[in-house]
Write a protein that holds these residues in place. Structure first.
Motif, PDB file in Angstrom:
ATOM      1  N   UNK A  74       0.850  -1.198   0.000  1.00 44.13           N
ATOM      2  CA  UNK A  74       0.000   0.000   0.000  1.00 44.13           C
ATOM      3  C   UNK A  74       0.881   1.242   0.000  1.00 44.13           C
ATOM      4  N   UNK A  75       0.677   2.102  -1.001  1.00 43.50           N
ATOM      5  CA  UNK A  75       1.410   3.365  -1.086  1.00 43.50           C
ATOM      6  C   UNK A  75       0.654   4.478  -0.363  1.00 43.50           C
ATOM      7  N   UNK A  76      -0.651   4.357  -0.281  1.00 47.19           N
ATOM      8  CA  UNK A  76      -1.456   5.352   0.411  1.00 47.19           C
ATOM      9  C   UNK A  76      -2.892   5.299  -0.057  1.00 47.19           C
ATOM     10  N   UNK A  77      -3.691   6.187   0.477  1.00 46.91           N
ATOM     11  CA  UNK A  77      -5.084   6.268   0.086  1.00 46.91           C
ATOM     12  C   UNK A  77      -5.256   7.126  -1.158  1.00 46.91           C
ATOM     13  N   UNK A  78      -6.273   6.840  -1.931  1.00 46.70           N
ATOM     14  CA  UNK A  78      -6.588   7.653  -3.100  1.00 46.70           C
ATOM     15  C   UNK A  78      -7.322   8.912  -2.669  1.00 46.70           C
ATOM     16  N   UNK A  79      -7.624   9.768  -3.624  1.00 48.00           N
ATOM     17  CA  UNK A  79      -8.390  10.975  -3.337  1.00 48.00           C
ATOM     18  C   UNK A  79      -9.761  10.579  -2.789  1.00 48.00           C
ATOM     19  N   UNK A  80     -10.318  11.414  -1.935  1.00 52.93           N
ATOM     20  CA  UNK A  80     -11.617  11.124  -1.356  1.00 52.93           C
ATOM     21  C   UNK A  80     -12.690  11.040  -2.431  1.00 52.93           C
ATOM     22  N   UNK A  81     -12.538  11.784  -3.500  1.00 56.37           N
ATOM     23  CA  UNK A  81     -13.568  11.810  -4.546  1.00 56.37           C
ATOM     24  C   UNK A  81     -13.603  10.517  -5.366  1.00 56.37           C
ATOM     25  N   UNK A  82     -12.560   9.682  -5.281  1.00 57.58           N
ATOM     26  CA  UNK A  82     -12.607   8.383  -5.972  1.00 57.58           C
ATOM     27  C   UNK A  82     -13.713   7.535  -5.373  1.00 57.58           C
ATOM     28  N   UNK A  83     -14.621   7.088  -6.196  1.00 56.48           N
ATOM     29  CA  UNK A  83     -15.705   6.243  -5.736  1.00 56.48           C
ATOM     30  C   UNK A  83     -16.989   6.976  -5.421  1.00 56.48           C
ATOM     31  N   UNK A  84     -17.008   8.312  -5.558  1.00 62.07           N
ATOM     32  CA  UNK A  84     -18.233   9.053  -5.272  1.00 62.07           C
ATOM     33  C   UNK A  84     -19.337   8.649  -6.240  1.00 62.07           C
ATOM     34  N   UNK A  85     -18.971   8.337  -7.466  1.00 61.57           N
ATOM     35  CA  UNK A  85     -19.972   7.915  -8.452  1.00 61.57           C
ATOM     36  C   UNK A  85     -20.467   6.491  -8.209  1.00 61.57           C
TER      37      UNK A  85
END
Length: 151
Positions: A74-85
């Motif tokens: 794991x390099x880190x978390x993605x942007x919060x907006x990923x998965x909003x759709x």
């Protein structure tokens, strides 16, 4: 998100100066859970091309279970907006009850002390954590403290 209707009963009013009044609040209504998938930046190593490393953003699934839960990949978390759709909505209902303690109005910096609990139940199970069993209900206890000065 919750939309409800409730009432408050005052069985023990603070009749005399210096007393504490005790009331009971209860409410219930409609509840809506919003489930958004969480994406991680995962490290992939391509040994066929000299060990090249590339990042790929993925959500949890049974196929990437070993990579998603391996902290070395794991390099880190993605942007919060990923998965909003991809947000899914699950309808349900809730009930809540609480005791409200109100100290003497003139002598205390503490305005209210609230002790209560809430129980929400939904039409489907809510998968919140990757390796935990999903349930169709959520229970919680809470303590609230209102501070301030009255004039």
């Amino acid at each position: 998100m919750q939309l409800g209707y409730g009432r408050e009963q005052l069985p023990l009013p603070g009749v005399l100066e210096g007393n504490m009044s005790v009331s009971f609040r209860y409410d219930g209504g409609f509840s809506l859970a919003m489930l958004k998938p969480y994406y991680l930046k995962l490290l992939y190593v391509d040994y066929a091309h000299g060990g090249q490393v590339h990042l790929q953003e993925e959500r949890y699934s049974e196929d990437n279970n070993e990579l998603f839960l391996n902290s070395n990949r794991i390099f880190g978390g993605s942007k919060w907006s990923n998965g909003v759709d991809e947000v899914r909505y699950v309808p349900g209902a809730f009930v809540e009850g609480a005791f409200v303690l109100e100290p003497s109005k003139n002598k205390s910096f503490i305005q209210l002390i609230t002790l209560g609990g809430q129980f929400s139940f939904y039409t489907k199970s809510l998968p919140i954590m990757a390796e935990r069993k999903a349930y169709a209900f959520i229970g919680e206890l809470f303590v609230g403290l209102s501070l301030g000065k009255r004039w």
